[in-house]
Every structure is written in C-alpha cells, then in structure tokens.
Write a protein that holds these residues in place. Structure first.
Motif, PDB file in Angstrom:
ATOM      1  N   MET A  65       0.835  -1.202   0.000  1.00 44.42           N
ATOM      2  CA  MET A  65       0.000   0.000   0.000  1.00 44.42           C
ATOM      3  C   MET A  65       0.870   1.253   0.000  1.00 44.42           C
ATOM      4  O   MET A  65       0.516   2.277  -0.583  1.00 44.42           O
ATOM      5  CB  MET A  65      -0.930  -0.028   1.205  1.00 44.42           C
ATOM      6  N   TRP A  66       2.033   1.174   0.663  1.00 44.25           N
ATOM      7  CA  TRP A  66       3.002   2.272   0.576  1.00 44.25           C
ATOM      8  C   TRP A  66       3.484   2.418  -0.870  1.00 44.25           C
ATOM      9  O   TRP A  66       3.610   3.526  -1.397  1.00 44.25           O
ATOM     10  CB  TRP A  66       4.231   1.973   1.436  1.00 44.25           C
ATOM     11  N   GLY A  67       3.781   1.282  -1.490  1.00 44.30           N
ATOM     12  CA  GLY A  67       4.353   1.293  -2.832  1.00 44.30           C
ATOM     13  C   GLY A  67       3.426   1.850  -3.889  1.00 44.30           C
ATOM     14  O   GLY A  67       3.873   2.336  -4.928  1.00 44.30           O
ATOM     15  N   ASP A  68       2.109   1.765  -3.634  1.00 43.98           N
ATOM     16  CA  ASP A  68       1.139   2.288  -4.596  1.00 43.98           C
ATOM     17  C   ASP A  68       0.957   3.792  -4.453  1.00 43.98           C
ATOM     18  O   ASP A  68       0.241   4.408  -5.242  1.00 43.98           O
ATOM     19  CB  ASP A  68      -0.215   1.591  -4.410  1.00 43.98           C
ATOM     20  N   THR A  69       1.581   4.383  -3.427  1.00 46.17           N
ATOM     21  CA  THR A  69       1.478   5.820  -3.202  1.00 46.17           C
ATOM     22  C   THR A  69       2.739   6.491  -3.722  1.00 46.17           C
ATOM     23  O   THR A  69       3.827   6.261  -3.200  1.00 46.17           O
ATOM     24  CB  THR A  69       1.306   6.133  -1.698  1.00 46.17           C
ATOM     25  N   HIS A 423       0.421   6.344   6.504  1.00 50.72           N
ATOM     26  CA  HIS A 423       0.028   5.143   5.782  1.00 50.72           C
ATOM     27  C   HIS A 423      -1.365   5.348   5.174  1.00 50.72           C
ATOM     28  O   HIS A 423      -2.236   5.971   5.789  1.00 50.72           O
ATOM     29  CB  HIS A 423       0.026   3.936   6.727  1.00 50.72           C
ATOM     30  N   PRO A 424      -1.594   4.854   3.944  1.00 49.68           N
ATOM     31  CA  PRO A 424      -2.901   5.048   3.298  1.00 49.68           C
ATOM     32  C   PRO A 424      -4.091   4.621   4.149  1.00 49.68           C
ATOM     33  O   PRO A 424      -5.133   5.274   4.131  1.00 49.68           O
ATOM     34  CB  PRO A 424      -2.782   4.180   2.034  1.00 49.68           C
ATOM     35  N   SER A 425      -3.958   3.522   4.911  1.00 52.57           N
ATOM     36  CA  SER A 425      -5.074   3.067   5.745  1.00 52.57           C
ATOM     37  C   SER A 425      -5.394   4.055   6.854  1.00 52.57           C
ATOM     38  O   SER A 425      -6.548   4.223   7.230  1.00 52.57           O
ATOM     39  CB  SER A 425      -4.745   1.697   6.359  1.00 52.57           C
ATOM     40  N   ARG A 480      10.691   5.175   0.497  1.00 51.69           N
ATOM     41  CA  ARG A 480      10.589   6.641   0.609  1.00 51.69           C
ATOM     42  C   ARG A 480       9.413   7.043   1.488  1.00 51.69           C
ATOM     43  O   ARG A 480       9.536   7.962   2.324  1.00 51.69           O
ATOM     44  CB  ARG A 480      10.438   7.248  -0.785  1.00 51.69           C
ATOM     45  N   ASN A 481       8.271   6.386   1.305  1.00 50.40           N
ATOM     46  CA  ASN A 481       7.082   6.777   2.055  1.00 50.40           C
ATOM     47  C   ASN A 481       7.142   6.349   3.515  1.00 50.40           C
ATOM     48  O   ASN A 481       6.732   7.088   4.402  1.00 50.40           O
ATOM     49  CB  ASN A 481       5.822   6.193   1.400  1.00 50.40           C
TER      50      ASN A 481
END
Length: 485
Positions: A65-69, A423-425, A480-481
């Motif tokens: 989910m980090w990688g998709d941001t 985090h996206p969540s 990075r995120n």
C-alpha cells in the motif's frame, strides 16, 4: 533430499482459521480486505518450481500500500536535486583529497628522500650524529625518480563500493575507489562527514591487490575486474589501514556499486583509433563477465529463484525465520556453516532441491574449498540478494535510524522515523497509526534480542519484502514513504 539430523527439525502444527466476512474488521482495527492476519502456525506448502507463487502475507500487503502511493512530484524532484548536488560535492572533495594525498605521499615517503647527499654547507653528512640526521623540510626533493606526476595520476577512473558485511557499521562505510592505469594499482578512500565538514582517509593505500577467492584466486585485480555489482575479495593480512572490525576477518569483500564508465572507457581506448577496436571496447564494457562466469551466475540464479519461489507464499516471516534458523543451526557456534548443516535447514523448512543442485550451489559459494561458509554469506548466496538500487535505499533508511553507526537500534528509535501516520489506511480512517506500527514491528519478532534490531536483521526483513515486490519503483516508493527518504 534426505533429512539429516531429525532432532534439529522445526515442528509445525496445523490450526484451523475461521474465515471472517470481508466487511468485518479484526481486533486490531485493520479491515480484513486490506490486511488479513495470518496464522503463525500455518503449515507451509511447497510451491512447484514452474508455478508463479502468489503472496497473501498481510505484512507484504501492508507495505505494498506504501508502494502504490507516489511521493509528491515537486517535493521528490527538489529532494533528488539536492541529493545529486550533495553527491557531486562529495565526489569532487574525494578527487581533490586523493590527488593531493597521492602526489605528496609519493614524494615524502619515497626511499630516495632518505639518502644523505653532500652539500656545500654539509660536505660530510654521514659523519653527523644519528640525532642530527633527520631530514629537514628544505632538504626534501620536490620530485624523485619514483614520483608519480599529476598527469600520470590523472589516468584513472573512479568507482563507488561498499563492504559486504552483516555489521551495520562496516556496511555503512561510504567508500570511493580509484584505479590508476600507470601501474594497475587501486586505492579505496572512506568519506567521513562531521556536520558540513568532509574528510577522506584511505581504507586501502594505493597498491596492487590480488583476488583472495574464486577461479582468479591469487591473480592481481585488473581494470576488467571492476564493474557494477562485481565482488572484490581481498585478503586483510598485512593491511594496517583497516579498522579492527574488518581486519579480524581473513577476507574483506567489496561490492562495486557504480563505475564512472566514461573515464573507464577513455582509459581502455587509449592508443586505439580504429572503429573495430572501439566497438570491441564498448561490447566488453556492456558484458564484463566472461562466458564461464556468466554460466555459473545463471545456474546459481536459477537455483535461487527455485528456493525463493518456495518461500514466497510464506511471506516475510518464512524468509526471516529461515535466516534466523541458519544462525541457530551453526552447531560449532563459530559463525560458519557446513554442508550437513545446510541440508538440515533445507529439510526442516521443506525446501526441495535435488542432490545435484545442492552440490552445485555449495561448490559455487565455497570458492576456497574449505568446507565451510559464513552464515551471512550462505543465506545471501542461497536466497539471492536485492539489487544495489534497493540495497542503497535500505542502507539509507538504517543510517537514518542509526546515525552513529552502532549497528543496532531499538524499537523506540525505529518508531521515531517510521511514518505510520502517513500510511494510506490511516489517512482513510480505517485504522490508527499505532495499529500500523504494531503490525510492522511484529515482523521483527524473529530478532535475537527483544526490542533490538541489528543491521543484518533489518536487511533480512527487506530482503524478504524485496522478493515479493517485482518493480524497483514500487520498492523505492515503499522505502521513501515509510521512512521519509
């Protein structure tokens, strides 16, 4: 492969897991469809080598989910520009330091300076007492017969490298190497930074060094041996500039991270004017590995892929537990593992390799034929390594957590830099930053000491994660995120 040492094997117990409806949330507050918890006691099933393994590990899904941001473009661009400028500044400082150091060192330390020559003011220099025979500054020669000129030393190329080590302090050393065509010598300098001040000191003094393992064992390291992702094994005996942590090992392995290809090509092209010769040089630079070396690399990569595919469905935990097991299975507690110990570990984790494959991988990794391998060397050789692009990001994250290069950090230090709140969540209100942090830090339960993570253990985690992430850019976004690199 027959299982050896039945007592050493890891027992697994099956347990039934109740399936929760997709709309329900687990006790930790993270929705099932986002982050499905795994059963720690699940019995791993071997994966067929031809079958593409699918990852269902919640720890991997959380990281993906980090990688998709994608980081903000403008912010990332400014950061990259600043990093490029800082990197160029470092390289320039290193070049200036090395040139001044090598020019002055070759003059001052030349044995010719110690010859006592009669002068009008001192016609009998050898009759002076020993205490008066120290060379004075005005008696030093500006140039001696063995002095290298600035033009001669300019015929060189730069490369960056790192120490292959499980020790965080050694792995974090920022190393810059130089190859000099005048005599085929190399030197390695380590960059030390104190605030805005930079200083470079030699890790390896300029000289001709030899391969300490492999089919080139005993041969001098040449210009053809220095290319990206090449490993240079050098015997540490007699090298007084090495720190104690490196000198205690018989062999120091340097991994070449990058090479100034323009400078290297210019050196190889000296004296060649025809297009055929220049074309051959370009092809040699593109394919620096010999046919035999490439064949062995391909064979090893095939076995590594087979092993990783069998671990892939077990997620991060399967990989990190195997790494921990290799350290524990060291029966002699000397940091080395023999072939029988490797077979115990493989059987215990239900990793299927034929006898021929086991023998091949062992012979390729045990280049010295001494029958033992370091656990770190064996794990990376058997399971493979992430590429240098990913490795640099992992090292950068650890250096941020461990600025003093102690090689070990505690959970509180990690929490200070982990961007759980981004985090996206968390942003979607599906869980709290504390829940994301707890899910992440749970990945390090395998560590030897509670509440502490060594560099080797930190690297193990991201090696496991890297095996589940296909794209470099997605892995870079994760780093990075999550660590604000």
């Amino acid at each position: 492969m027959e299982q050896q040492g039945a007592k050493a094997h890891v027992h697994h117990t099956k347990s039934k897991e109740q399936k929760a409806p997709e709309h329900m949330a687990k006790p930790n507050g993270i929705p099932v469809e986002r982050l499905k918890l795994i059963d720690d006691d699940d019995d791993p099933k071997p994966v067929q080598p031809q079958q593409k393994a699918t990852v269902h590990d919640p720890l991997v899904l959380m990281q993906k989910m980090w990688g998709d941001t994608v980081p903000a473009v403008a912010k990332q661009y400014k950061r990259n520009e600043a990093l490029i400028r800082a990197d160029e500044k470092k390289k320039q400082a290193i070049v200036e330091t090395v040139m001044v150091d090598q020019l002055s060192r070759s003059v001052i330390s030349d044995p010719e300076q110690n010859q006592l020559v009669a002068t009008p003011t001192d016609p009998f220099p050898t009759t002076r007492p020993m205490r008066n025979q120290n060379r004075r500054l005005h008696e030093s020669k500006v140039q001696t017969a063995g002095t290298s000129t600035e033009n001669a030393l300019a015929r060189r190329f730069k490369f960056c490298c790192r120490v292959v080590s499980k020790d965080g302090k050694d792995a974090s050393r920022e190393l810059f190497g130089f190859y000099f065509k005048i005599d085929g010598s190399i030197t390695i300098y380590e960059l030390h930074q104190f605030g805005k001040r930079m200083n470079a000191l030699p890790l390896l003094n300029r000289g001709i060094y030899h391969h300490a393992r492999g089919h080139k064992n005993g041969e001098p390291i040449t210009i053809d041996d220095i290319y990206e992702e090449a490993s240079l094994a050098i015997a540490t005996a007699g090298i007084g500039t090495l720190p104690e942590s490196i000198a205690k090992s018989k062999i120091m392995t340097l991994r070449v991270i990058s090479v100034d290809m323009q400078e290297k090509e210019a050196l190889l092209a000296e004296g060649i004017s025809d297009m055929v010769g220049k074309t051959k040089i370009k092809k040699a630079l593109q394919n620096p590995v010999s046919a035999e070396e490439q064949r062995q690399k391909d064979m090893l990569a095939k076995i590594q892929t087979k092993v990783r595919d069998q671990l892939r469905t077990r997620g991060v935990k399967g990989y990190t537990t195997l790494c921990s097991f290799f350290r524990q299975v060291d029966q002699n507690k000397d940091g080395n593992i023999g072939l029988s110990e490797l077979q115990i570990a493989m059987a215990s984790f239900r990793i299927t390799l034929t006898d021929a494959e086991s023998d091949k991988v062992w012979k390729m990794l045990d280049a010295n034929n001494d029958g033992v391998l370091e656990s770190y060397e064996l794990v990376r050789g058997l399971l493979g390594e992430m590429n240098e692009f990913r490795k640099a990001l992992v090292l950068k994250a650890y250096q941020k957590i461990d600025p003093h290069h102690r090689g070990v950090v505690n959970h509180e230090q990690m929490k200070m830099f982990f961007n759980a709140h981004k985090h996206p969540s968390v942003k979607l209100g599906e869980c709290t930053d504390q829940e994301v942090w707890q899910q992440f830090i749970k990945s390090f339960d395998y560590c030897k000491k509670k509440d502490e993570v060594t560099y080797e253990e930190f690297e193990d985690y991201y090696e496991a994660l890297s095996g589940c992430i296909d794209e470099d850019e997605q892995f870079a976004n994760i780093m990075r995120n999550s660590w604000n690199l």
